[in-house]
Design a protein around this motif. Structure first.
Motif, PDB file in Angstrom:
ATOM      1  N   GLY A  29       0.842  -1.211   0.123  1.00  0.00           N
ATOM      2  CA  GLY A  29       0.107  -0.123  -0.073  1.00  0.00           C
ATOM      3  C   GLY A  29       0.686   1.395   0.029  1.00  0.00           C
ATOM      4  O   GLY A  29       2.072   1.144   0.122  1.00  0.00           O
ATOM      5  N   GLN A  30      -0.022   2.453   0.001  1.00  0.00           N
ATOM      6  CA  GLN A  30       1.046   3.525  -0.249  1.00  0.00           C
ATOM      7  C   GLN A  30       1.070   4.380   0.917  1.00  0.00           C
ATOM      8  O   GLN A  30       0.034   4.667   1.593  1.00  0.00           O
ATOM      9  CB  GLN A  30       0.511   4.413  -1.349  1.00  0.00           C
ATOM     10  CG  GLN A  30       0.397   3.670  -2.810  1.00  0.00           C
ATOM     11  CD  GLN A  30      -0.012   4.426  -3.913  1.00  0.00           C
ATOM     12  OE1 GLN A  30      -0.258   5.733  -3.865  1.00  0.00           O
ATOM     13  NE2 GLN A  30       0.161   3.788  -5.249  1.00  0.00           N
ATOM     14  N   ILE A  31       2.143   4.838   1.447  1.00  0.00           N
ATOM     15  CA  ILE A  31       2.211   5.558   2.874  1.00  0.00           C
ATOM     16  C   ILE A  31       3.580   6.502   2.487  1.00  0.00           C
ATOM     17  O   ILE A  31       4.397   6.333   1.535  1.00  0.00           O
ATOM     18  CB  ILE A  31       2.561   4.772   3.989  1.00  0.00           C
ATOM     19  CG1 ILE A  31       3.869   4.055   3.869  1.00  0.00           C
ATOM     20  CG2 ILE A  31       1.426   4.039   4.219  1.00  0.00           C
ATOM     21  CD1 ILE A  31       4.155   3.580   5.209  1.00  0.00           C
ATOM     22  N   THR A  32       3.187   7.812   3.001  1.00  0.00           N
ATOM     23  CA  THR A  32       4.326   8.852   2.918  1.00  0.00           C
ATOM     24  C   THR A  32       5.333   8.490   3.947  1.00  0.00           C
ATOM     25  O   THR A  32       5.313   7.855   4.811  1.00  0.00           O
ATOM     26  CB  THR A  32       3.725  10.241   3.133  1.00  0.00           C
ATOM     27  OG1 THR A  32       3.472  10.102   4.673  1.00  0.00           O
ATOM     28  CG2 THR A  32       2.708  10.501   2.413  1.00  0.00           C
ATOM     29  N   GLN A  33       6.567   9.241   3.687  1.00  0.00           N
ATOM     30  CA  GLN A  33       7.703   8.964   4.695  1.00  0.00           C
ATOM     31  C   GLN A  33       7.370   9.546   6.140  1.00  0.00           C
ATOM     32  O   GLN A  33       7.707   8.634   6.906  1.00  0.00           O
ATOM     33  CB  GLN A  33       8.855   9.790   4.228  1.00  0.00           C
ATOM     34  CG  GLN A  33       9.291   9.377   2.839  1.00  0.00           C
ATOM     35  CD  GLN A  33      10.258  10.191   2.350  1.00  0.00           C
ATOM     36  OE1 GLN A  33      11.309  10.740   2.734  1.00  0.00           O
ATOM     37  NE2 GLN A  33       9.961  10.946   1.014  1.00  0.00           N
ATOM     38  N   GLU A  63       4.276   9.036   7.614  1.00  0.00           N
ATOM     39  CA  GLU A  63       3.584   8.096   8.079  1.00  0.00           C
ATOM     40  C   GLU A  63       4.159   6.842   8.402  1.00  0.00           C
ATOM     41  O   GLU A  63       3.685   6.183   9.311  1.00  0.00           O
ATOM     42  CB  GLU A  63       2.438   7.789   6.743  1.00  0.00           C
ATOM     43  CG  GLU A  63       1.259   8.913   6.895  1.00  0.00           C
ATOM     44  CD  GLU A  63       0.432   8.500   5.602  1.00  0.00           C
ATOM     45  OE1 GLU A  63      -0.847   9.257   5.596  1.00  0.00           O
ATOM     46  OE2 GLU A  63       0.950   7.963   4.623  1.00  0.00           O
ATOM     47  N   PHE A  64       5.352   6.611   7.442  1.00  0.00           N
ATOM     48  CA  PHE A  64       6.234   5.476   7.848  1.00  0.00           C
ATOM     49  C   PHE A  64       6.597   5.679   9.181  1.00  0.00           C
ATOM     50  O   PHE A  64       6.661   4.744   9.957  1.00  0.00           O
ATOM     51  CB  PHE A  64       7.172   5.319   6.637  1.00  0.00           C
ATOM     52  CG  PHE A  64       8.297   4.459   7.152  1.00  0.00           C
ATOM     53  CD1 PHE A  64       8.204   3.001   7.318  1.00  0.00           C
ATOM     54  CD2 PHE A  64       9.473   4.947   7.771  1.00  0.00           C
ATOM     55  CE1 PHE A  64       9.171   2.288   7.751  1.00  0.00           C
ATOM     56  CE2 PHE A  64      10.530   4.290   8.210  1.00  0.00           C
ATOM     57  CZ  PHE A  64      10.397   2.697   8.159  1.00  0.00           C
TER      58      PHE A  64
END
Lengths: 244, 277
Positions: free
Chosen positions: A201-205, A207-208
């Protein structure tokens, strides 16, 4: 597909939990008669049995390691564990999960104490409702303890997902299927050791970074429940050593 | 079993060298080996690429097939990644069904490509609920000198980016192929996978075969970016592999390093193939 929201405006998830709240988790140790160690976990609606056989003679023999025990894990989902009937033959997913679960548990075990033997960890997912690998790893740690196998620490595991644009702890099935990402981690707290980490899935840095924080806190919470379960199981019938 | 003795000695040597920032093949810890990308070498495939990373060689081919949609996504085509470990690629590979290493590799590459949403699978639908295009991305591991995951991910990506899809027209109950090739429905997003190995307390980019033999564990991170917009850099897949562990700080460091390396690899890819399809 329904566009029903998974998180309400006041931050409550569709199963009534808060963003950072775990489902109800119940561990049971020593539930099987024919294994060296076993554990059962109910993690929300996820239900998993784990049996450990070993250390025992490596089978087949030529796979034995001269300097340590060989660990194997077999993650299988029962045909009735999911919405639609699942063929009992292992899927590509089950093959991969067996590998990463083995690799998540191996660092915890003092394999060097048992050269030439094998330790087999059998995981049967009876009902799947999200985060089955996390529940399986957490329960398998307890089954290894029950088998009397020396360990560096327990391995605790949990997942963080992104749902309706928000990060949530302990992903259940609906959130996994309809959410934007899923990131499971397994962790040995006393070693600060990440033994499993996956993400899709897609997460921003940013959010990581936040996910890692939430995962660590979540693992510590699972860890506490694991320790409680061990204490409850091994409590000796009261004797002299009781502390005041 | 005796094969295990040599790695123990090698590991010591690799760790000692790494203390002064060096590696046995002369690279720095963050260097990739030389990368060669050949686009379109298999002209019977709808898309193809061979990537040679150091001595590791992977050829990827894209083929289309008409098939049934999944019941839960009746209006979407299917992209499917699989990996074949050809026995001459390594004495450790055996003929037969893909083993867990091959399954893991295919699924890690698959996740990077899929989760980036580089391909709009709704445009691979021929007849809603009935017939869709199945886009096979098949990765053939032909020579194994370490870091199969990144090599295969690059090959799969380049093969996909170079692909053209066949045109199909529905005529009553049948589907007719016009023989024309159409551009692929790409979104302009390019996912790049970067694998870091942890050996001792150091991180090694693009591990060689001998480094893989002695590593503690590896972390593969896929970063995606749309066009040149660096702010749009996001993570779209991760996989930790092998039986050791990383600390939380090492994980964070690995992700940061993977981000930097992904930018280098992305500009290499865009110099070889049009990333907008």
């Amino acid at each position: 597909m329904a566009t029903e929201k998974l998180i309400s405006d006041d931050g409550i998830r569709n199963d009534g939990r808060k963003i950072d709240e775990l489902r109800e988790i119940k561990f049971d140790i020593g539930v099987l008669k024919n294994t060296d160690g076993s554990a059962y976990v109910e993690w929300g609606r996820t239900k998993i049995l784990v049996g450990v056989m070993g250390p025992r003679e490596s089978h087949p023999k030529h796979l034995a390691l001269a300097d340590k025990a060989r660990i194997d894990a077999f993650y299988r989902m029962a045909s009735f564990s999911v919405e639609e009937w699942k063929s009992p033959a292992p899927s590509r997913r089950e093959t991969e999960l067996s590998k990463v679960i083995r690799e998540a548990l191996s660092p915890a075990v003092f394999t060097e104490y048992f050269p030439r033997t094998s330790i087999d960890i059998f995981i049967e997912v009876l009902q799947a409702d999200g985060s089955t690998r996390c529940a399986a790893i957490s329960a398998a740690s307890l089954a290894l303890v029950d088998a009397g196998i020396p360990m560096r620490d327990l391995v605790a595991s949990i997942a963080v997902g992104k749902v309706d644009g928000q990060l949530v702890l302990d992903v259940q099935d609906k959130e996994d299927k309809e959410g934007e990402s899923d990131m499971p981690m397994a962790y040995m707290p006393s070693k600060n050791a990440v033994t499993l980490l996956q993400m899709d899935g897609q997460i921003t840095q940013e959010e990581f970074a936040r996910s890692i924080d939430m995962l660590k806190k979540g693992c510590l919470e699972v860890y506490r429940l694991q320790r409680d379960a061990i204490e409850a199981h091994f409590k000796v019938s009261e004797s002299s050593n009781e502390e005041a | 079993m005796s094969a295990r003795i040599i790695p123990v000695v090698k590991r010591k040597q690799i760790i000692e060298l790494s203390d002064s920032g060096k590696r046995t093949d002369g690279r720095s810890l963050t260097d990739y080996r030389n990368i060669e990308i050949i686009i379109g070498d298999i002209d019977k495939a709808e898309g193809s690429a061979t990537v040679i990373l150091g001595g590791t060689r992977v050829t990827a081919g894209v083929k289309f097939e008409i098939g049934d949609p999944f019941p839960d996504t009746p209006n979407e085509g299917v992209m499917q990644v699989s990996a074949e470990f050809v026995p001459f690629a390594s004495p450790e590979f055996e003929p037969g069904k893909p083993d867990e290493t091959a399954v893991e590799l295919a699924r890690v590459v698959d996740r990077g490509l899929r989760e980036s949403k580089m391909l709009d699978t709704s445009k691979l639908c021929i007849e809603p609920g009935k017939r869709v295009w199945i886009c096979h991305v098949d990765l053939y591991i032909l020579d194994h000198c370490g870091n199969l995951i990144d090599t295969a991910a690059l090959a799969g990506l380049c093969a996909l980016l170079s692909a053209k899809m066949p045109e199909a027209k529905v005529k009553g109950d049948t589907v007719e192929l016009t023989g024309k090739k159409l551009p692929m429905p790409f979104s302009g997003i390019v996912p790049i996978n970067v694998t870091l190995a942890k050996i001792g307390d150091k991180l090694f980019a693009d591990p060689s075969f001998e480094e893989e033999e002695v590593l503690d564990c590896r972390l593969s991170v896929a970063f995606m970016q749309k066009g040149d917009d660096e702010k749009s850099l996001m993570l779209c897949a991760m996989q930790k592999g092998e039986a050791g562990y990383m600390t939380i700080e090492e994980v964070t460091r690995a992700v940061e390093l993977a981000k930097l390396k992904s930018q280098e690899l992305r500009s290499l890819v865009s110099s070889k193939v049009n990333i907008n399809g």
